[in-house]
Design a protein around this motif. Structure first.
Motif, short mmCIF file in Angstrom:
data_model
loop_
_atom_site.label_atom_id
_atom_site.label_comp_id
_atom_site.label_asym_id
_atom_site.label_seq_id
_atom_site.Cartn_x
_atom_site.Cartn_y
_atom_site.Cartn_z
N SER A 7 0.90 -1.10 -0.11
CA SER A 7 -0.03 -0.12 0.06
C SER A 7 1.10 1.29 0.08
O SER A 7 2.09 1.22 0.24
CB SER A 7 -0.86 0.14 1.13
OG SER A 7 -0.14 -0.06 2.38
N GLY A 8 0.42 2.20 -0.12
CA GLY A 8 1.07 3.81 -0.21
C GLY A 8 1.43 4.41 -1.35
O GLY A 8 1.80 5.32 -1.42
N GLY A 9 1.07 3.77 -2.64
CA GLY A 9 1.51 4.13 -3.75
C GLY A 9 0.47 5.24 -4.30
O GLY A 9 -0.43 5.37 -3.41
N GLY A 10 0.84 5.91 -5.37
CA GLY A 10 -0.06 7.07 -5.83
C GLY A 10 0.77 7.79 -6.90
O GLY A 10 1.69 7.43 -7.49
N LEU A 11 0.17 9.10 -6.88
CA LEU A 11 0.47 10.06 -7.82
C LEU A 11 1.29 11.31 -7.26
O LEU A 11 0.66 11.80 -6.19
CB LEU A 11 -0.54 10.73 -8.86
CG LEU A 11 -0.12 11.67 -9.79
CD1 LEU A 11 0.83 11.43 -11.07
CD2 LEU A 11 -1.45 12.10 -10.35
N VAL A 12 2.49 11.43 -7.42
CA VAL A 12 3.34 12.38 -6.88
C VAL A 12 4.14 13.29 -7.77
O VAL A 12 4.33 12.82 -8.92
CB VAL A 12 4.12 11.96 -5.78
CG1 VAL A 12 5.17 11.09 -6.44
CG2 VAL A 12 4.75 12.83 -4.97
N GLN A 13 4.53 14.74 -7.63
CA GLN A 13 5.18 15.42 -8.53
C GLN A 13 6.78 15.21 -8.20
O GLN A 13 7.12 14.51 -7.11
CB GLN A 13 4.81 16.85 -8.16
CG GLN A 13 3.73 17.33 -8.66
CD GLN A 13 3.36 18.95 -8.62
OE1 GLN A 13 4.18 19.43 -7.59
NE2 GLN A 13 2.67 19.41 -9.67
N ALA A 14 7.49 15.24 -9.22
CA ALA A 14 9.02 15.13 -9.22
C ALA A 14 9.32 15.94 -8.17
O ALA A 14 9.09 16.98 -7.80
CB ALA A 14 9.43 15.58 -10.48
N GLY A 15 10.26 15.08 -7.27
CA GLY A 15 10.97 15.67 -6.35
C GLY A 15 10.23 15.28 -4.84
O GLY A 15 10.50 15.67 -3.59
#
Length: 125
Positions: A7-15
């Motif tokens: 669990s814990g995945g998702g969409l994140v911005q670079a950095g």
């Protein structure tokens, strides 16, 4: 029955950062190795990091060294992968895996007996 649930995945911005969790049931952490792997579309599964549940020694792929940290909470039978400084090239499905009764830290998938279903990590520009 041994099960690994990420669990814990998702969409994140670079950095940005994410923390993945891998909850393990069916055996208690003792003298095992837990690994994290990832697979991007059209690419082979790549070993990212692994950890011994007995002495907590770790190993990292060069591509993530200094940006990712692997750990376990043996009381919770859970492994974690903390990821900082994420890059678009880190985008992949991330899997955790267990090698029971192993003292050999390896990033070769064939050394692992059990696998989770994976969690998607997407890093945008």
């Amino acid at each position: 029955e041994v099960q690994l649930v990420e669990s814990g995945g998702g969409l994140v911005q670079a950095g940005g950062s994410l923390r993945l969790s891998c909850a393990v049931s069916g055996f208690t952490f003792d003298d095992d190795v837990i690994g994290w792997f990832r697979q991007a579309p059209g690419k082979e599964r790549e070993g990212v990091s692994c950890i011994s549940t007995s002495d907590h020694s770790t190993y990292y792929a060069d591509s993530v060294k200094g940006r990712f940290t692997i750990s376990t909470d043996n009381a919770k039978n859970t492994a974690y992968l903390k990821m900082w400084g994420l890059k678009p090239e880190d985008t992949a499905v991330y899997y955790c895996a267990a090698a029971r009764g192993s003292r050999v830290k390896s990033l070769r998938p064939h050394r692992y007996d059990y696998w989770g279903q994976g969690t998607q990590v997407t890093v945008s520009l």
